[in-house]
Design a protein around this motif. Structure first.
Motif, PDB file in Angstrom:
ATOM      1  N   GLN A 443      53.197  85.323  23.923  1.00 52.23           N
ATOM      2  CA  GLN A 443      53.349  85.873  25.268  1.00 52.23           C
ATOM      3  C   GLN A 443      52.758  87.272  25.366  1.00 52.23           C
ATOM      4  O   GLN A 443      52.060  87.595  26.338  1.00 52.23           O
ATOM      5  N   ASP A 447      49.642  88.332  27.740  1.00 50.45           N
ATOM      6  CA  ASP A 447      49.770  89.376  28.755  1.00 50.45           C
ATOM      7  C   ASP A 447      48.621  90.379  28.654  1.00 50.45           C
ATOM      8  O   ASP A 447      48.084  90.820  29.679  1.00 50.45           O
ATOM      9  N   HIS A 452      47.509  82.864  31.028  1.00 49.13           N
ATOM     10  CA  HIS A 452      48.792  82.180  30.871  1.00 49.13           C
ATOM     11  C   HIS A 452      48.962  81.799  29.395  1.00 49.13           C
ATOM     12  O   HIS A 452      47.994  81.343  28.748  1.00 49.13           O
ATOM     13  N   PRO A 453      50.165  81.970  28.816  1.00 46.39           N
ATOM     14  CA  PRO A 453      50.367  81.670  27.392  1.00 46.39           C
ATOM     15  C   PRO A 453      50.043  80.217  27.020  1.00 46.39           C
ATOM     16  O   PRO A 453      49.560  79.951  25.928  1.00 46.39           O
TER      17      PRO A 453
END
Length: 525
Positions: A443, A447, A452-453
């Motif tokens: 994550q 970021d 998006h992870p």
């Protein structure tokens, strides 16, 4: 108006009929019979307003017949004919409802006058009854209008349960709203489903739907139905299985009107003051039902549960990353959620409004994508907007936009520089190489990359052949091996420097990767 004459003497009966015929009174039907038994059958079937009868008849007397008529409880006007000037007969006749008593022999002028007087009396009573019925009907309509306006007010703004509100609820039999939990159900029809119909025909359809719903609600009490300010219908009900009401209305309207109604159901409320909130919820649910051919009964609880409350700006970036990574599943998921979110916007009331919202959102996705790929994304043909404007349903719009984003994924795959995915992964690797000693996660790296992870995870696996965690672990173990060889740091110090706070966990990972414990590796065993 109808009259029946009961007389056993043929000549007298014929004479009475002639009097009635010459009177020119507009009787609808004139019955003439010889016996009380025949008369009773006709009276029971046709309920004539005037009965003219002799007293002495074969078998059953006229007075006995009137006794039986009295039991029917419909109140005709009776004229009794008799050859006996006997007070007892006259007295009993009056007791049985007679309004006049005529002695034989009968004078035609007198009989015609008496029949005319009784006819006028009945006519005045009928007119009076109609007037009373009309007054009752007008009063009922006035009461319904006042009730409708009152409930509309409760729906439009939060209202405290004050004394005057309490009295009005009692007047209209709605005091259950003070004590029971309740839901609001909004009911309408989709104008696109009845395309081609004039407004007056649609209003008739809505009126018919309201009548059907009103009849159904008699089995689901306590409930009340009113017209909303949008000219469709709103139901307030304390019935606990509100979905049963919705399904019943849906099935009966479809059966009898051949129309598929749209129904929106609020969450169950436990406070009188929450009526306006419940109304707003039911209208939002109704909007989903109106615009979604696959969900004509929509519950507010369901549509809220479906909404992901992520920031719309982040969603645009995630969709752009999914397009970049060729992830059709993620693209389709977020497209579905964004359309659902747009439907609930206050300024979206029809498919055309939704098309505009979606068009603007697709443009923003294009803009995000152009920033990420260092190339101009101009693949947005004007035909797409023209097709979107022509989409008759939400499902058609979804298919159109899904197909467009699929084409966009192919375009990006064909035109982008081959090293682009490698560039993204190289950047991720550099972040890992620089921060492996920190509490780094998929994550946190996503970021930093504005991706998006899930997309990062799939792209990492695709480009490196291993998942993110395996790569991170590999880097940490390699750094541990270097420090074990080249430094005098204690093993727990090395574990902390590469991001592990528990030395036992580090020891297990190290042995799994090298087939040696950290101590064995340091001393070359």
């Amino acid at each position: 108006m109808k009259i029946i004459v009961v007389e056993d003497e043929v000549d007298i009966l014929r004479g009475i009929q002639e009097v009635i015929d010459h009177s020119q009174l507009p009787f609808e039907q004139v019955f003439a019979v010889h016996t009380a038994e025949e008369a009773l059958e006709l009276i029971e079937q046709y309920r004539p307003e005037i009965i003219l009868t002799d007293i002495l008849l074969p078998e059953m007397t006229g007075l006995d017949m009137l006794e039986s008529v009295k039991a029917l409880a419909y109140g005709p006007k009776v004229i009794v004919i008799s050859s006996y000037n006997n007070f007892i007969y006259a007295q009993r006749s009056i007791q049985l409802g007679a309004i006049d008593y005529i002695l034989k022999p009968i004078h035609k002028e007198e009989l015609a006058e008496k029949i005319g007087v009784v006819y006028d009396m009945v006519q005045r009573e009928l007119i009076s009854q109609d007037q009373i019925k009309n007054q009752i009907a007008y009063a009922r309509l006035g009461t319904e209008a006042l009730q409708e306006k009152f409930v509309q007010g409760l729906c439009m703004q939060k209202t405290a349960l004050q004394e005057h509100i309490h009295h009005r609820l009692q007047v209209w039999g709605m005091q259950w709203l003070e004590t029971d939990s309740y839901v609001l159900i909004s009911l309408s029809i989709n104008r696109e489903d009845v395309r081609g119909k004039q407004d007056k025909d649609m209003n008739l359809d809505l009126f018919a739907i309201g009548n059907i719903a009103d009849e159904i609600l008699k089995s689901y009490q306590p409930s009340v139905i009113i017209r909303s300010i949008h000219h469709d219908w709103v139901i307030l009900t304390a019935w606990e299985q509100e979905l049963s009401i919705a399904q019943d209305i849906h099935e009966r309207v479809l059966k009898y009107q051949k129309i598929i109604p749209a129904i929106g159901i609020s969450e169950r409320q436990h406070s009188f003051q929450a009526i306006s909130e419940a109304y707003e919820q039911s209208r939002k649910a109704l909007k989903v039902a109106l615009m979604n051919s696959n969900q004509r009964i929509a519950s507010y609880a369901d549509i809220i549960d479906r909404i992901d409350h992520e920031d719309i700006g982040l969603v645009r970036q995630w969709v752009a990353e999914a397009v970049l990574g060729g992830d059709a599943e993620v693209v389709s998921l977020w497209l579905e959620e964004m359309i659902h979110r747009f439907i609930l916007d206050r300024d979206v009331s029809k498919t055309g409004d939704l098309s505009i919202k979606c068009f603007e959102w697709i443009l923003e996705v294009h803009s995000c994508l152009a920033e990420k790929v260092d190339m101009e994304i101009s693949h947005f043909p004007l035909e797409l907007w023209e097709k979107a404007e022509r989409c008759p349903t939400v499902d058609d719009l979804k298919r159109l936009l899904r197909d467009h984003l699929s084409e966009l994924m192919k375009l990006v795959a064909d035109q982008q520089h081959p090293s682009l995915p490698n560039f993204m992964i190289d950047k991720a690797k550099r972040i890992i190489d620089g921060k492996y000693g920190e509490a780094i996660t998929l994550q946190s790296v996503a970021d930093e990359l504005s991706i998006h992870p899930v997309s990062l995870s799939k792209l990492f696996k695709k480009e490196t052949g291993q998942n993110f965690l395996d790569y991170l672990t590999e880097i940490r173990i390699e750094q541990a091996k270097r420090m074990l060889r080249d430094t005098n740091l204690k093993i727990y110090e090395i574990a902390e420097k590469i991001g592990y706070q528990e030395i036992q966990y580090f020891g297990k990972l190290f042995k799994k990767r090298t087939n040696m414990t950290p101590k064995e590796f340091r001393y070359g065993r």
